[in-house]
Write a protein that holds these residues in place. Sequence first.
Motif, short mmCIF file in Angstrom:
data_model
loop_
_atom_site.label_atom_id
_atom_site.label_comp_id
_atom_site.label_asym_id
_atom_site.label_seq_id
_atom_site.Cartn_x
_atom_site.Cartn_y
_atom_site.Cartn_z
N GLU A 45 -3.62 4.59 -4.15
CA GLU A 45 -3.46 3.77 -5.32
C GLU A 45 -2.01 3.26 -5.08
OE1 GLU A 45 -4.65 1.91 -8.73
OE2 GLU A 45 -5.85 3.01 -7.20
N VAL A 46 -0.86 3.91 -4.82
CA VAL A 46 0.33 3.26 -4.50
C VAL A 46 0.35 2.30 -3.71
CG1 VAL A 46 2.91 4.13 -4.17
CG2 VAL A 46 1.41 5.59 -5.57
N GLN A 47 -0.26 2.63 -2.39
CA GLN A 47 -0.37 1.58 -1.35
C GLN A 47 -0.71 0.25 -1.69
OE1 GLN A 47 -0.57 4.00 2.81
NE2 GLN A 47 -2.52 4.21 1.51
N TYR A 49 -0.25 -1.38 -4.25
CA TYR A 49 0.93 -2.06 -4.98
C TYR A 49 2.09 -2.32 -4.21
CZ TYR A 49 -2.39 -1.53 -9.08
OH TYR A 49 -3.43 -1.48 -9.57
N ASN A 50 2.20 -1.76 -3.21
CA ASN A 50 3.41 -2.12 -2.45
C ASN A 50 3.18 -2.23 -1.03
OD1 ASN A 50 5.69 -0.62 -4.29
ND2 ASN A 50 3.80 0.51 -4.55
N VAL A 51 4.03 -2.47 -0.16
CA VAL A 51 4.26 -3.06 1.20
C VAL A 51 4.66 -1.61 2.09
CG1 VAL A 51 4.45 -5.46 0.98
CG2 VAL A 51 6.52 -4.07 1.16
N ILE A 52 4.12 -0.63 1.56
CA ILE A 52 4.35 0.77 2.16
C ILE A 52 3.19 1.33 2.52
CG2 ILE A 52 6.56 1.20 1.06
CD1 ILE A 52 4.88 3.41 -0.55
N LYS A 53 3.16 2.34 3.51
CA LYS A 53 2.12 2.81 4.01
C LYS A 53 2.40 4.53 4.19
CE LYS A 53 -0.91 3.10 8.03
NZ LYS A 53 -1.59 2.00 9.11
N PHE A 54 1.39 5.48 4.19
CA PHE A 54 1.67 6.76 4.16
C PHE A 54 0.75 7.31 5.24
CE2 PHE A 54 2.53 6.13 -0.34
CZ PHE A 54 3.76 6.83 -0.50
N MET A 55 1.60 8.00 6.20
CA MET A 55 0.86 8.61 7.37
C MET A 55 -0.25 9.56 6.74
SD MET A 55 2.35 7.45 9.93
CE MET A 55 1.77 8.30 11.31
N PRO A 56 -1.16 9.80 7.48
CA PRO A 56 -2.44 10.75 7.08
C PRO A 56 -1.76 11.97 6.77
CG PRO A 56 -3.10 9.62 9.11
CD PRO A 56 -1.60 9.07 8.76
N ILE A 57 -2.00 12.95 5.58
CA ILE A 57 -1.58 14.11 5.15
C ILE A 57 -2.80 15.14 5.61
CG2 ILE A 57 -0.08 13.28 3.62
CD1 ILE A 57 -1.97 13.69 1.53
N ASP A 58 -2.44 16.58 5.42
CA ASP A 58 -3.47 17.56 5.94
C ASP A 58 -4.08 17.63 4.57
OD1 ASP A 58 -2.28 19.65 4.12
OD2 ASP A 58 -0.62 19.98 5.56
N GLN A 59 -5.39 18.51 4.95
CA GLN A 59 -6.23 18.57 4.09
C GLN A 59 -5.85 19.41 2.60
OE1 GLN A 59 -9.47 17.72 3.50
NE2 GLN A 59 -9.96 16.90 5.27
N THR A 72 4.92 0.89 -10.53
CA THR A 72 4.31 0.76 -9.27
C THR A 72 5.33 0.44 -8.15
OG1 THR A 72 4.27 -1.85 -10.28
CG2 THR A 72 2.28 -0.52 -10.60
N ASN A 73 6.55 -0.16 -8.61
CA ASN A 73 7.22 -0.59 -7.52
C ASN A 73 8.50 0.61 -7.32
OD1 ASN A 73 8.80 -0.74 -9.75
ND2 ASN A 73 9.50 -2.97 -9.42
N ASP A 74 8.28 1.82 -7.99
CA ASP A 74 9.26 2.68 -7.83
C ASP A 74 8.75 4.01 -6.79
OD1 ASP A 74 11.65 4.56 -8.08
OD2 ASP A 74 11.67 4.30 -10.21
N ILE A 75 8.97 3.51 -5.71
CA ILE A 75 8.37 4.52 -4.73
C ILE A 75 9.27 6.00 -4.88
CG2 ILE A 75 8.09 5.28 -2.19
CD1 ILE A 75 5.98 3.12 -3.70
N ASN A 76 10.67 5.62 -4.98
CA ASN A 76 11.48 7.01 -4.91
C ASN A 76 11.48 7.80 -6.16
OD1 ASN A 76 12.99 6.17 -2.58
ND2 ASN A 76 14.44 4.85 -3.87
N ALA A 77 11.02 7.37 -7.15
CA ALA A 77 10.42 8.17 -8.51
C ALA A 77 9.31 9.13 -7.81
CB ALA A 77 10.14 7.49 -9.69
N LEU A 78 8.28 8.41 -7.37
CA LEU A 78 7.25 9.29 -6.76
C LEU A 78 7.53 10.30 -5.88
CD1 LEU A 78 4.03 9.93 -6.57
CD2 LEU A 78 4.00 8.10 -4.95
N LEU A 79 8.22 9.95 -4.93
CA LEU A 79 8.68 10.88 -3.96
C LEU A 79 9.51 12.05 -4.34
CD1 LEU A 79 9.65 8.39 -1.05
CD2 LEU A 79 7.21 9.52 -1.25
N GLN A 80 10.51 11.80 -5.09
CA GLN A 80 11.24 12.53 -5.98
C GLN A 80 10.26 13.65 -6.67
OE1 GLN A 80 14.08 10.62 -8.22
NE2 GLN A 80 15.54 10.21 -6.41
N SER A 81 9.31 13.22 -7.52
CA SER A 81 8.34 14.24 -8.27
C SER A 81 7.80 14.96 -7.21
CB SER A 81 7.44 13.15 -9.04
OG SER A 81 6.56 13.88 -9.62
#
Length: 108
Positions: A45-47, A49-59, A72-81
């Motif tokens: 969902e985050v991807q 709304y943004n021009v970012i990509k997340f590498m695949p994650i484990d199960q 939607t545009n505050d990736i740092n808040a999500l990453l900090q959380s």
Amino acid sequence: SRGLGDVYKRQAKKSLSTQEVKQELAWQQGILIFDGEPLKQVLKEVQRYNVIKFMPIDQDMAKLRVSGYFKTNDINALLQSLHYNFAIDAKEVASNTYALSSVLNKNQ
């Protein structure tokens, strides 16, 4: 583009909770609301709304349940959380591409 009409159409098919209606409409105000969704779904969902990509994650990481309100545009808040709540670190491995890893797994 999702709008109020889409919410009403879905509501006609099934009764939406107040929380679900808030989630459906929050994006119009630049807010993403998660209420126990799996991390894999949150990242997708985050991807959107943004021009970012997340590498695949484990199960195991993919199944973690995420709740919260994020701009939607505050990736740092999500990453900090994610770091604070789940001990997940994010590393930018390429321009606008992030790899997530568990701090706990690194220490084993």
